[in-house]
Design a protein around this motif. Structure first.
Motif, mmCIF file in Angstrom:
data_model
loop_
_atom_site.group_PDB
_atom_site.id
_atom_site.type_symbol
_atom_site.label_atom_id
_atom_site.label_comp_id
_atom_site.label_asym_id
_atom_site.label_seq_id
_atom_site.Cartn_x
_atom_site.Cartn_y
_atom_site.Cartn_z
ATOM 1 N N ARG A 52 0.084 26.327 6.274
ATOM 2 C CA ARG A 52 1.490 26.077 5.995
ATOM 3 C C ARG A 52 2.098 25.226 7.122
ATOM 4 O O ARG A 52 1.603 25.207 8.245
ATOM 5 N N ASN A 53 3.151 24.526 6.746
ATOM 6 C CA ASN A 53 3.962 23.791 7.719
ATOM 7 C C ASN A 53 3.164 22.770 8.538
ATOM 8 O O ASN A 53 3.414 22.587 9.731
ATOM 9 N N ILE A 54 2.209 22.119 7.892
ATOM 10 C CA ILE A 54 1.466 21.042 8.544
ATOM 11 C C ILE A 54 1.961 19.714 7.998
ATOM 12 O O ILE A 54 1.937 19.484 6.780
ATOM 13 N N ALA A 55 2.437 18.843 8.871
ATOM 14 C CA ALA A 55 2.901 17.503 8.465
ATOM 15 C C ALA A 55 2.743 16.570 9.660
ATOM 16 O O ALA A 55 3.525 16.623 10.607
ATOM 17 N N MET A 56 1.725 15.732 9.608
ATOM 18 C CA MET A 56 1.408 14.803 10.695
ATOM 19 C C MET A 56 1.274 13.391 10.121
ATOM 20 O O MET A 56 0.679 13.202 9.052
ATOM 21 N N VAL A 57 1.812 12.425 10.833
ATOM 22 C CA VAL A 57 1.660 11.016 10.480
ATOM 23 C C VAL A 57 0.881 10.350 11.606
ATOM 24 O O VAL A 57 1.435 9.973 12.639
ATOM 25 N N GLY A 58 -0.427 10.236 11.423
ATOM 26 C CA GLY A 58 -1.294 9.660 12.445
ATOM 27 C C GLY A 58 -1.322 8.149 12.352
ATOM 28 O O GLY A 58 -1.702 7.596 11.314
ATOM 29 N N VAL A 59 -0.929 7.471 13.431
ATOM 30 C CA VAL A 59 -0.830 6.007 13.428
ATOM 31 C C VAL A 59 -1.692 5.365 14.509
ATOM 32 O O VAL A 59 -1.523 4.195 14.842
ATOM 33 N N GLY A 60 -2.630 6.129 15.067
ATOM 34 C CA GLY A 60 -3.469 5.615 16.135
ATOM 35 C C GLY A 60 -4.588 4.715 15.640
ATOM 36 O O GLY A 60 -4.769 4.503 14.443
ATOM 37 N N PHE A 61 -5.354 4.198 16.576
ATOM 38 C CA PHE A 61 -6.492 3.330 16.253
ATOM 39 C C PHE A 61 -7.683 3.752 17.104
ATOM 40 O O PHE A 61 -7.538 4.462 18.102
ATOM 41 N N ALA A 62 -8.867 3.360 16.657
ATOM 42 C CA ALA A 62 -10.106 3.634 17.406
ATOM 43 C C ALA A 62 -10.313 5.117 17.656
ATOM 44 O O ALA A 62 -10.798 5.516 18.709
ATOM 45 N N ASN A 65 -4.129 4.485 7.943
ATOM 46 C CA ASN A 65 -2.980 4.365 8.840
ATOM 47 C C ASN A 65 -1.784 3.837 8.056
ATOM 48 O O ASN A 65 -1.754 2.670 7.664
ATOM 49 N N PRO A 66 -0.753 4.652 7.839
ATOM 50 C CA PRO A 66 0.362 4.210 6.986
ATOM 51 C C PRO A 66 1.133 3.018 7.540
ATOM 52 O O PRO A 66 1.650 2.203 6.764
ATOM 53 N N LEU A 67 1.213 2.878 8.859
ATOM 54 C CA LEU A 67 1.989 1.777 9.427
ATOM 55 C C LEU A 67 1.265 0.440 9.329
ATOM 56 O O LEU A 67 1.841 -0.596 9.657
ATOM 57 N N LEU A 68 0.024 0.452 8.854
ATOM 58 C CA LEU A 68 -0.717 -0.790 8.633
ATOM 59 C C LEU A 68 -0.800 -1.147 7.159
ATOM 60 O O LEU A 68 -1.478 -2.115 6.785
ATOM 61 N N HIS A 69 -0.089 -0.382 6.315
ATOM 62 C CA HIS A 69 -0.148 -0.615 4.863
ATOM 63 C C HIS A 69 1.236 -0.544 4.238
ATOM 64 O O HIS A 69 1.399 -0.051 3.120
ATOM 65 N N VAL A 70 2.219 -1.065 4.961
ATOM 66 C CA VAL A 70 3.590 -1.094 4.462
ATOM 67 C C VAL A 70 3.733 -2.224 3.451
ATOM 68 O O VAL A 70 3.215 -3.330 3.643
ATOM 69 N N THR A 71 4.442 -1.945 2.367
ATOM 70 C CA THR A 71 4.620 -2.929 1.310
ATOM 71 C C THR A 71 6.084 -3.333 1.214
ATOM 72 O O THR A 71 6.944 -2.777 1.889
ATOM 73 N N GLY A 72 6.377 -4.297 0.357
ATOM 74 C CA GLY A 72 7.746 -4.734 0.152
ATOM 75 C C GLY A 72 8.147 -5.852 1.096
ATOM 76 O O GLY A 72 7.373 -6.289 1.957
ATOM 77 N N GLY A 73 9.372 -6.308 0.940
ATOM 78 C CA GLY A 73 9.855 -7.417 1.760
ATOM 79 C C GLY A 73 9.704 -8.742 1.046
ATOM 80 O O GLY A 73 9.037 -8.841 0.003
ATOM 81 N N GLU A 74 10.294 -9.763 1.606
ATOM 82 C CA GLU A 74 10.309 -11.070 0.956
ATOM 83 C C GLU A 74 9.476 -12.116 1.686
ATOM 84 O O GLU A 74 9.266 -13.214 1.160
ATOM 85 N N GLY A 75 9.044 -11.815 2.894
ATOM 86 C CA GLY A 75 8.308 -12.812 3.662
ATOM 87 C C GLY A 75 6.997 -12.282 4.192
ATOM 88 O O GLY A 75 6.547 -11.178 3.828
ATOM 89 N N ALA A 76 6.373 -13.082 5.059
ATOM 90 C CA ALA A 76 5.102 -12.680 5.661
ATOM 91 C C ALA A 76 5.321 -11.482 6.582
ATOM 92 O O ALA A 76 6.307 -11.413 7.309
ATOM 93 N N ARG A 77 4.401 -10.558 6.543
ATOM 94 C CA ARG A 77 4.492 -9.342 7.363
ATOM 95 C C ARG A 77 3.284 -9.259 8.279
ATOM 96 O O ARG A 77 2.144 -9.496 7.859
ATOM 97 N N ARG A 78 3.530 -8.942 9.534
ATOM 98 C CA ARG A 78 2.438 -8.680 10.487
ATOM 99 C C ARG A 78 2.325 -7.174 10.624
ATOM 100 O O ARG A 78 3.201 -6.506 11.172
ATOM 101 N N GLN A 79 1.228 -6.623 10.128
ATOM 102 C CA GLN A 79 1.069 -5.179 10.102
ATOM 103 C C GLN A 79 0.798 -4.662 11.510
ATOM 104 O O GLN A 79 -0.215 -4.965 12.127
ATOM 105 N N GLY A 80 1.725 -3.878 12.007
ATOM 106 C CA GLY A 80 1.643 -3.304 13.335
ATOM 107 C C GLY A 80 2.935 -2.572 13.626
ATOM 108 O O GLY A 80 3.800 -2.426 12.758
ATOM 109 N N TYR A 81 3.097 -2.130 14.860
ATOM 110 C CA TYR A 81 4.285 -1.352 15.195
ATOM 111 C C TYR A 81 4.520 -1.374 16.700
ATOM 112 O O TYR A 81 3.638 -1.742 17.494
#
Length: 345
Positions: free
Chosen positions: A154-164, A178-194
């Motif tokens: 119960r009560n487990i909620a983690m958003v892991g955004v690390g690499f390697a 990695n959710p922050l490397l698979h963001v969708t939407g927007g009108e222009g070119a996107r560089r996946q990172g954070y």
């Protein structure tokens, strides 16, 4: 705060003088073509310094959860209670992720779904469908520090955004999760990172949010080509002029520092470091590392961890900085180009 960072750099420089920086440590990516970026303020953000594990909103189609944003792991991990009917959803099969700092082992299924991440002020981003670890059982390693095995998590909620992270008991934690490397939407070119900061996370790298005095390191690829290699770095204890070199992990999921150094560097210390011991961290490979920051064990400084767990062994050198590093630096990860950057605050 900036004066404290500069003082730390001056101390570190005296310990890591030597060869000039290699070309790889001087490379600078070009983010001028990119405009798609959004700032998600942590749900628990406070003015000034970060003093707790950061939280972010996570929606799996229902009400948002308060999830830990964790740069020390890769992949979204949630208890099965938050995903009713997951058994009928598209799945990639059995899932396993081990949190080495706590010794908790998450078991379940990789269920494929889009997710939405949101900040305190209502800003949000949505991902393409990606694997989410729906946890049905928690096991504990023999050395677990904080763990309770259960078949009804119960009560487990983690958003892991690390690499390697594949080499640290997370063999299934590949970049496709990695959710922050698979963001969708927007009108222009996107560089996946954070960019991680004390107040929130910039999702997507742009010309605007990468301004300033970032110092970049170009990562190598893993031998199998599936991910970037860990961030190289060195540590010197007690004013040593011969640092031990290995890897550095910026981990927003913990408040304490985990450190592994050889016996020669530990100088007799076991379990933790004596109060007042100087710790100097540099980034890069041996002979060409640049100083990042330093502190004295137990000094209570803004970048100092709340505690240090020391392992003395000759098998590797490793430093997990804890989230306290964000009090001195914004930390960038470019998932497409393989860059890590540090911008003094």
């Amino acid at each position: 705060m900036r004066s404290r960072v500069l003082a730390a750099l001056a101390i570190g420089a005296s310990l890591f003088m030597g060869g000039s920086l290699p070309a790889r440590a001087q490379e600078k990516p070009d983010y001028a073509p990119y405009r798609e970026g959004l700032f998600l303020r942590y749900l628990n953000a406070e003015p000034g310094e970060i003093d707790g594990v950061p939280r972010i909103g996570l929606s799996l189609g229902g009400r948002p959860l308060r999830a830990v944003i964790d740069s020390g792991s890769t992949g979204i991990v949630v208890a099965a209670e938050f995903v009713p009917g997951f058994e009928t959803m598209p799945s990639l099969g059995p899932a396993k992720l081990t949190y080495s700092s706590s010794g908790r082992v998450m078991l379940g299924q990789w269920v494929v779904m889009p997710v939405t991440l949101s900040g305190r002020e209502g800003a949000s981003v949505t991902t393409d469908p990606l694997p989410v670890l729906v946890v049905t059982e928690v096991q504990c390693l023999d050395y677990a520090r904080v763990c309770q095995p259960t078949n009804a998590p119960r009560n487990i909620a983690m958003v892991g955004v690390g690499f390697a992270r594949e080499g640290d008991s997370q063999s299934q934690s590949t970049p496709d999760k990695n959710p922050l490397l698979h963001v969708t939407g927007g009108e222009g070119a996107r560089r996946q990172g954070y960019i991680l900061s004390p107040e929130g996370v910039h999702v997507g790298l742009t010309a605007a949010n990468t301004r300033g005095a970032f110092r970049y390191v170009k990562l190598d690829r893993r031998p199998d080509g599936t991910d970037w290699a860990p961030l190289p770095g060195c540590v010197a204890l007690g004013g040593s002029t011969l640092p031990a070199c290995g890897t550095v992990l910026v981990d927003t999921g913990v408040s304490v520092m985990y450190m592994t150094v050889p016996e020669a560097q530990a100088a007799g210390a076991q379990g933790t470091l004596p109060p007042g011991t100087q710790v100097a961290i540099s980034i890069g490979t041996e002979g060409s590392a640049f100083p990042l920051y330093s502190f004295n064990a137990g000094d209570g400084g803004p970048m100092s961890p709340s505690a240090i767990h020391l392992r003395v062994a000759d098998d590797r050198t490793f430093v997990n900085t804890s989230y306290h590093l964000l009090n001195g630096f914004d930390v960038l990860f470019d998932g497409e180009g393989g860059y890590v950057g540090f911008r003094p605050r």
